[in-house]
Design an enzyme around this catalytic site. Structure first.
Site, short mmCIF file in Angstrom:
data_model
loop_
_atom_site.label_atom_id
_atom_site.label_comp_id
_atom_site.label_asym_id
_atom_site.label_seq_id
_atom_site.Cartn_x
_atom_site.Cartn_y
_atom_site.Cartn_z
N ASP A 8 -48.90 3.29 49.40
CA ASP A 8 -48.25 2.13 50.01
C ASP A 8 -46.78 2.17 49.64
O ASP A 8 -46.43 2.22 48.45
CB ASP A 8 -48.88 0.82 49.51
CG ASP A 8 -50.27 0.59 50.07
OD1 ASP A 8 -50.76 1.47 50.80
OD2 ASP A 8 -50.87 -0.45 49.77
N ASP A 129 -58.70 -5.53 59.33
CA ASP A 129 -58.62 -6.13 58.00
C ASP A 129 -59.26 -7.51 58.06
O ASP A 129 -58.85 -8.35 58.86
CB ASP A 129 -57.16 -6.23 57.56
CG ASP A 129 -56.46 -4.88 57.64
OD1 ASP A 129 -57.12 -3.86 57.36
OD2 ASP A 129 -55.27 -4.84 58.00
#
Length: 241
Positions: A8, A129
């Protein structure tokens, strides 16, 4: 079964968040290229990159860095975060990326998703998600009324060949994955599902491996690799065994 390390990126650094919250950020490395090379050296067959700056702003921010990562390792790189139109999708592929991960646009711009699928086929991956069964978008800032399983069926009918399923409550918590929700989600679709969120120990890896028969084809591991609670080589051994 694939084990995919996550990188990330925020502000050029390799970071991890807790449940997507910026105020709970830990910087693990200021050298994401080095981290990618490390995971490659330890046997990764694919790397999952999220441009967090892009996810929160809606426009990809770290493409030059991502291009360098893709160039520096000899394994496929998949990228998500702020990729919401055809022009951006094409720019990301031009940077040497193997797969583009779409999330927010799957809710708000299905025309772009269909165009991308028509042009790039299985190089387009959809990320769903979920928070309490509902789809979260825009760097998880917005919770929609759409159920994750309903969206999964919808994108499958569009022609998506792979779905990443993240349980947000588990993400970055190091408390184990929600096996029940992963299994339930995977059973609803015919396409392979990559599980993400909460995978914290080798025991978790074994449990995800047991879901292979329900359509789970891989897992994304983030924080546990950075804290050392999972050694990548050991996880790959279990997943491929």
């Amino acid at each position: 079964m694939l084990v995919i390390p996550a990188i990330d990126i925020r502000g050029g650094n390799c970071v991890r968040l807790v449940q997507g919250r910026l105020e709970q950020e830990t910087i693990f490395s200021k050298e994401p290229i080095f981290v990618a090379k490390l995971w490659r050296a330890q046997g990764a067959k694919r790397i999952h990159i999220v441009d967090l700056d892009g996810a929160f702003s809606g426009v990809i921010q770290n493409l030059d860095l991502i291009k360098e990562i893709a160039k520096s390792i000899k394994v496929p790189v998949e990228v998500g975060g702020g990729i919401r139109d055809m022009e951006t999708i094409e720019r990301v592929f031009s940077a040497g990326v193997a797969k583009v991960v779409l999330g927010t646009s799957v809710i708000y711009d299905t025309a772009t998703v269909r165009k991308a699928l028509k042009k790039f086929g299985d190089r387009i991956v959809v990320s769903i998600d979920s928070l309490g069964g509902k789809v979260a978008i825009g760097g998880w800032k917005e919770i929609t009324t759409v159920r994750a399983t309903v969206l999964a069926k919808r994108v499958e009918e569009m022609g998506v060949k792979e779905i990443i399923f993240t349980d947000i409550k588990k993400d970055g918590m190091l408390k184990g994955p929600n096996l029940k929700s992963i299994k339930s989600f995977a059973e609803k679709v015919e396409v392979p599902v990559i599980a993400c969120g909460g995978i914290s120990t080798l025991e978790d890896v074994k449990r995800i491996k047991e879901l292979e028969k329900y359509g789970v084809s891989g897992m994304i591991i983030g924080k546990a690799l950075y804290t050392g609670s999972i050694k990548l080589q050991e996880a790959i051994q279990i997943a491929e065994g």
